[in-house]
Design a protein around this motif. Structure first.
Motif, PDB file in Angstrom:
ATOM      1  N   PRO A   6       0.840  -1.205   0.000  1.00 52.99           N
ATOM      2  CA  PRO A   6       0.000   0.000   0.000  1.00 52.99           C
ATOM      3  C   PRO A   6       0.878   1.260   0.000  1.00 52.99           C
ATOM      4  O   PRO A   6       1.947   1.271   0.614  1.00 52.99           O
ATOM      5  CB  PRO A   6      -0.793  -0.097   1.309  1.00 52.99           C
ATOM      6  CG  PRO A   6      -0.703  -1.532   1.709  1.00 52.99           C
ATOM      7  CD  PRO A   6       0.584  -2.048   1.169  1.00 52.99           C
ATOM      8  N   PRO A   7       0.440   2.308  -0.669  1.00 50.52           N
ATOM      9  CA  PRO A   7       1.247   3.531  -0.766  1.00 50.52           C
ATOM     10  C   PRO A   7       1.685   4.083   0.585  1.00 50.52           C
ATOM     11  O   PRO A   7       2.802   4.590   0.711  1.00 50.52           O
ATOM     12  CB  PRO A   7       0.317   4.519  -1.484  1.00 50.52           C
ATOM     13  CG  PRO A   7      -0.663   3.676  -2.213  1.00 50.52           C
ATOM     14  CD  PRO A   7      -0.827   2.415  -1.403  1.00 50.52           C
ATOM     15  N   ALA A  14      11.088   1.563   1.926  1.00 56.11           N
ATOM     16  CA  ALA A  14      12.288   2.277   1.487  1.00 56.11           C
ATOM     17  C   ALA A  14      13.320   2.357   2.605  1.00 56.11           C
ATOM     18  O   ALA A  14      14.522   2.182   2.374  1.00 56.11           O
ATOM     19  CB  ALA A  14      11.921   3.675   0.993  1.00 56.11           C
ATOM     20  N   GLU A  15      12.867   2.570   3.833  1.00 54.50           N
ATOM     21  CA  GLU A  15      13.790   2.635   4.967  1.00 54.50           C
ATOM     22  C   GLU A  15      14.479   1.289   5.191  1.00 54.50           C
ATOM     23  O   GLU A  15      15.672   1.232   5.470  1.00 54.50           O
ATOM     24  CB  GLU A  15      13.055   3.072   6.238  1.00 54.50           C
ATOM     25  CG  GLU A  15      13.942   3.123   7.471  1.00 54.50           C
ATOM     26  CD  GLU A  15      15.156   4.042   7.328  1.00 54.50           C
ATOM     27  OE1 GLU A  15      16.181   3.767   7.993  1.00 54.50           O
ATOM     28  OE2 GLU A  15      15.101   5.020   6.566  1.00 54.50           O
TER      29      GLU A  15
END
Length: 110
Positions: A6-7, A14-15
């Motif tokens: 989910p966005p 990303a982390e």
């Protein structure tokens, strides 16, 4: 097919990749995957780097929940805490091996 992330979770994903995107941290993880629990001194010896450098990177991995730490007397031992890490490494390394083999075939044919 795997479900898309989910966005609202993309920053978390990303982390995780940022944490894993460092060669020293990957070296630490490799040492732990190969040897099991290790203390800082044992990791330093395997990576041939400094204690300060290993400690800094272990802190990043610990805060991310990728490794765990347990104290035995005055010594801290680190271990892999995220069971998905081995599978992730296998996926990435297998794909890199395939790509390298394909490139080698291309170079051999020219």
């Amino acid at each position: 097919m795997a479900e898309l992330v989910p966005p609202q979770l993309l920053e978390h994903v990303a982390e995780r990749f940022r944490v894993l995107g460092d060669a020293t941290r990957l070296g630490i993880l490799r040492a732990l995957l190969e040897n099991g629990d290790l203390n800082v001194g044992e990791i330093v010896a395997r990576l041939e780097t400094t204690q300060a450098n290993v400690s800094k990177h272990l802190g990043v991995l610990l805060r991310a929940g990728i490794v765990s730490r347990r104290a035995v007397g005055t010594t801290a031992y680190y271990a892999i805490a995220d069971p998905s890490l081995g599978r992730l490494c296998d996926i990435v390394c297998d794909r890199l091996r395939e790509q390298n083999a394909e490139e080698a075939r291309i170079f051999a044919a020219t």
